[in-house]
Design a protein around this motif. Structure first.
Motif, mmCIF file in Angstrom:
data_model
loop_
_atom_site.group_PDB
_atom_site.id
_atom_site.type_symbol
_atom_site.label_atom_id
_atom_site.label_comp_id
_atom_site.label_asym_id
_atom_site.label_seq_id
_atom_site.Cartn_x
_atom_site.Cartn_y
_atom_site.Cartn_z
ATOM 1 N N VAL A 15 -2.146 8.854 29.028
ATOM 2 C CA VAL A 15 -1.763 10.044 29.713
ATOM 3 C C VAL A 15 -1.475 9.540 30.885
ATOM 4 C CG1 VAL A 15 -2.439 12.390 31.025
ATOM 5 C CG2 VAL A 15 -3.326 11.475 28.507
ATOM 6 N N ILE A 16 -0.278 9.497 31.295
ATOM 7 C CA ILE A 16 0.477 9.148 32.614
ATOM 8 C C ILE A 16 0.592 10.365 33.563
ATOM 9 C CG2 ILE A 16 2.151 8.095 33.818
ATOM 10 C CD1 ILE A 16 2.817 6.740 31.034
ATOM 11 N N LEU A 17 -0.154 10.136 34.871
ATOM 12 C CA LEU A 17 0.017 11.310 35.941
ATOM 13 C C LEU A 17 0.967 10.895 36.941
ATOM 14 C CD1 LEU A 17 -3.930 11.247 36.564
ATOM 15 C CD2 LEU A 17 -2.626 12.656 35.012
ATOM 16 N N ALA A 18 2.020 11.917 36.738
ATOM 17 C CA ALA A 18 3.316 11.752 37.454
ATOM 18 C C ALA A 18 3.756 13.061 38.293
ATOM 19 C CB ALA A 18 4.360 11.246 36.490
ATOM 20 N N GLY A 19 2.740 13.486 38.768
ATOM 21 C CA GLY A 19 2.951 14.985 39.327
ATOM 22 C C GLY A 19 3.098 14.665 40.710
ATOM 23 N N ILE A 66 2.219 14.050 32.458
ATOM 24 C CA ILE A 66 1.774 15.258 33.130
ATOM 25 C C ILE A 66 2.521 15.175 34.569
ATOM 26 C CG2 ILE A 66 -0.061 16.998 34.098
ATOM 27 C CD1 ILE A 66 -0.383 16.293 31.181
ATOM 28 N N THR A 67 3.485 16.076 34.815
ATOM 29 C CA THR A 67 4.440 15.956 35.741
ATOM 30 C C THR A 67 4.434 17.384 36.517
ATOM 31 O OG1 THR A 67 6.349 15.269 36.667
ATOM 32 C CG2 THR A 67 6.530 16.018 34.522
ATOM 33 N N ASN A 68 5.589 17.657 37.204
ATOM 34 C CA ASN A 68 5.737 18.920 37.635
ATOM 35 C C ASN A 68 7.411 19.512 37.247
ATOM 36 O OD1 ASN A 68 7.760 17.985 39.787
ATOM 37 N ND2 ASN A 68 6.066 17.131 40.713
ATOM 38 N N GLY A 84 9.356 14.796 23.748
ATOM 39 C CA GLY A 84 9.634 15.995 24.831
ATOM 40 C C GLY A 84 8.540 16.957 24.835
ATOM 41 N N ALA A 85 7.803 17.203 23.617
ATOM 42 C CA ALA A 85 6.731 18.023 23.784
ATOM 43 C C ALA A 85 5.163 17.371 24.490
ATOM 44 C CB ALA A 85 6.233 18.573 22.266
ATOM 45 N N HIS A 86 5.481 16.205 24.840
ATOM 46 C CA HIS A 86 4.352 15.402 25.470
ATOM 47 C C HIS A 86 4.491 15.164 26.806
ATOM 48 C CE1 HIS A 86 2.542 13.083 21.687
ATOM 49 N NE2 HIS A 86 2.701 14.603 21.492
ATOM 50 N N ILE A 87 5.909 15.935 27.453
ATOM 51 C CA ILE A 87 5.949 15.846 28.876
ATOM 52 C C ILE A 87 5.773 17.255 29.470
ATOM 53 C CG2 ILE A 87 7.645 15.204 30.702
ATOM 54 C CD1 ILE A 87 9.085 13.488 28.763
ATOM 55 N N LEU A 88 4.480 17.533 29.925
ATOM 56 C CA LEU A 88 4.091 18.626 30.492
ATOM 57 C C LEU A 88 4.326 18.967 31.904
ATOM 58 C CD1 LEU A 88 0.781 19.013 28.449
ATOM 59 C CD2 LEU A 88 2.960 19.890 27.682
ATOM 60 N N SER A 89 4.904 20.074 32.224
ATOM 61 C CA SER A 89 4.990 20.212 33.725
ATOM 62 C C SER A 89 3.903 21.159 34.191
ATOM 63 C CB SER A 89 6.452 20.966 33.968
ATOM 64 O OG SER A 89 7.136 19.932 33.735
ATOM 65 N N GLU A 90 3.197 20.668 35.389
ATOM 66 C CA GLU A 90 2.012 21.634 35.924
ATOM 67 C C GLU A 90 2.880 22.827 36.404
ATOM 68 O OE1 GLU A 90 -1.816 19.020 37.245
ATOM 69 O OE2 GLU A 90 0.255 18.621 38.183
ATOM 70 N N PRO A 91 2.391 23.955 36.203
ATOM 71 C CA PRO A 91 2.737 25.371 36.837
ATOM 72 C C PRO A 91 2.446 25.148 38.451
ATOM 73 C CG PRO A 91 1.484 25.932 34.688
ATOM 74 C CD PRO A 91 1.477 24.485 35.036
ATOM 75 N N ALA A 92 1.325 24.440 38.745
ATOM 76 C CA ALA A 92 0.995 24.480 40.158
ATOM 77 C C ALA A 92 0.235 23.107 40.242
ATOM 78 C CB ALA A 92 -0.036 25.628 40.484
ATOM 79 N N ALA A 93 0.357 22.437 41.415
ATOM 80 C CA ALA A 93 -0.453 21.089 41.595
ATOM 81 C C ALA A 93 -1.798 21.299 41.658
ATOM 82 C CB ALA A 93 0.220 20.467 42.687
#
Length: 388
Positions: A15-19, A66-68, A84-93
C-alpha cells in the motif's frame, strides 16, 4: 498470485501512501503536482520508483495506492500497470492511520492473512536488491502470527526530522522464519526528538530511524485499530462493507464516512500504544533498513542524496540541477541550485538552496529548508492559489 520464483508465495499487498502535498518542495511541488509525481531523482517519478523497487517481490496488480482527488488521474497515468480500482482517493486528508487501516479493513473481508506493506511514495533506495531481500523477510515474519514488523534505518547523524525506534532484545535466528536477516524486538517509538536527545540516541547505538515502512497481516492491523482506535473501527467496517457492493455505493459511503475518521498518524494510533505492552507483549519486530535509504523530505535531503558523495563531504558539495552543462563555482560550497535552462554561477556563497520555476523563485539555506512549507501557508493567506 506471484508467479516468479523470486517473488514471495505469501499473499502480499503493498500500500503506497501518496496523498501528501509536498509543501516543503515548493516551488516545484504544487497541489496538482506534488513531489511524489515529480522526477526529483532521475527520469522516473518518485511514485514510479516506489512501485519499480517492489516488482521483484510482487506483481503490480497487487499494489494499492492511497492518494487524493487532485493527484488521482496523474498517478493512474504514471502507473498504468496498477489496477485502476486499486488507486483510491481520500475524500478528506486524514493522516496515515486511516489510510493504512482502510486497506486492512478492505482486504480483511476476503483475505485476512494477506500481508500488507505500508510504503511512503517519496523515498529513495540505492540498494534495491537488499531492499527486496529485507521486504521478503518482513513478509514472512508478519505472516507468522499477530506480529507487527517495522524497518529501522541505521542513523548516520542526529536528525531531528525523523522518528526513532529504540531497539530491544535480539531475536534468535531459530525463533523466526527469517534466520538470514537480523531481527530485534522494539522497545518504544519516539517522534522527532530535539537535537540533544537525537544526539544521545545516535551515540547509544541502540536506535534506528523510523523509515515509515511497516508490514502486518490485514487481520493484525484491523484488530489493532479495533483495540486502540475503537471509534475509527466501525467507520472503516462500514466502508469495507460498501466496497463489496457497487462502485456507486462505495463512492457514496466512502465520501460520507471517511472524513469522520480521526486525523492521526499510524505511529500514534497503533505503534506507540502497542509498544506500551512491553517487548514481549507488543510483538513488534524491527528489521534493518540497511539498503541506502533516504527520505526526500526537503531540499536539503535532496542535496544530500544528489551529492552522491561520502557523508563527510556532503557539506561542501555543490549540486547543480540545470540543462546547461556549464556550471561555475568560485569559492562556493554546499549549495543546491535548480535552474533549468540557465547557466548557473556561484561566487562566494555557501549552504544555499536556490530553486527556480517558471513563476517562482525560492532562496533559502540548507539548514532552514524544512521551513519552506511556511511559504505555502503565506501564499494561501495572500490568496495566491495560482502558486500553490
Amino acid at each position: 498470485m506471484p508467479i516468479e520464483g523470486s517473488r514471495t508465495e505469501q499473499k502480499f499487498a503493498p500500500v503506497i501512501l501518496a496523498g501528501g502535498s509536498g509543501t516543503r518542495f515548493w516551488p516545484r511541488s504544487r497541489k496538482t503536482r506534488a513531489k511524489q509525481v515529480l522526477a526529483l531523482d532521475g527520469e522516473r517519478t518518485m511514485i514510479q520508483q516506489t512501485v519499480e523497487r517492489l516488482l521483484p517481490v510482487v506483481d503490480a496488480d497487487h499494489v494499492w495506492v492511497i492518494t487524493n482527488s487532485l493527484l488521482h488521474d496523474l498517478i493512474a497515468e504514471q502507473l498504468p500497470e496498477v489496477p485502476g480500482a486499486h488507486i483510491l482517493s481520500e475524500p478528506a486528508a486524514r493522516n496515515t492511520a486511516p489510510a493504512c487501516a482502510l486497506a486492512a479493513f478492505l482486504l480483511e473481508k476476503s483475505e485476512p492473512d494477506t500481508v500488507i506493506g505500508i510504503f511512503p511514495s517519496d523515498h529513495v533506495v540505492k540498494n534495491k536488491a537488499r531492499f527486496a531481500e529485507v521486504i521478503r523477510a518482513g513478509i514472512a515474519l508478519a505472516a507468522s502470527g499477530e506480529k507487527i514488523v517495522v524497518l529501522g534505518v541505521p542513523p548516520t547523524r542526529a536528525e531531528t526530522g525523523y522518528g526513532y525506534i529504540e531497539l530491544g532484545a535480539t531475536v534468535k535466528p531459530s525463533d523466526v522464519p527469517v534466520p538470514e536477516v537480523a531481527v530485534r524486538r522494539v522497545k518504544r517509538f519516539t517522534e522527532k526528538p530535539n537535537s540533544e536527545v537525537a544526539e544521545q540516541f545516535v551515540a547509544s547505538g541502540n536506535y534506528a530511524w523510523n523509515g515509515g515502512i511497516f508490514l502486518w497481516s490485514a487481520r493484525t492491523l484491523a484488530n489493532a485499530i479495533r483495540e486502540h482506535c475503537s471509534s475509527m473501527a466501525p467507520l472503516l467496517e462500514k466502508i469495507a462493507e460498501a466496497h463489496r457492493t457497487s462502485k456507486a455505493d462505495f463512492d457514496r459511503v466512502f465520501a460520507e464516512v471517511y472524513p469522520q475518521c480521526e486525523n492521526i498518524s499510524i505511529d500514534y494510533a497503533v505503534l506507540e500504544p502497542r509498544s506500551a505492552k512491553g517487548e514481549e507483549g507488543a510483538e513488534i519486530y524491527c528489521l534493518p533498513g540497511d539498503f541506502e535509504w533516504n527520505d526526500l523530505g526537503c531540499w536539503s535531503a535532496l542535496h544530500e542524496h544528489a551529492a552522491g558523495c561520502p557523508p563527510e563531504s556532503v557539506s561542501v558539495a555543490n549540486v547543480f540541477e540545470g540543462d546547461d552543462p556549464l556550471c561555475i563555482s568560485i569559492d562556493s560550497t554546499g549549495n543546491y541550485v535548480h535552474a533549468p535552462g540557465k547557466v548557473i554561477a556561484l561566487v562566494g556563497v555557501s549552504n544555499l538552496v536556490v530553486v527556480q520555476t517558471k513563476d517562482a523563485l525560492l532562496i533559502t539555506t540548507r539548514e532552514r529548508s524544512q521551513e519552506v512549507g511556511k511559504v505555502v501557508a503565506e501564499l494561501k493567506s495572500a490568496g495566491r492559489e495560482d502558486l500553490i
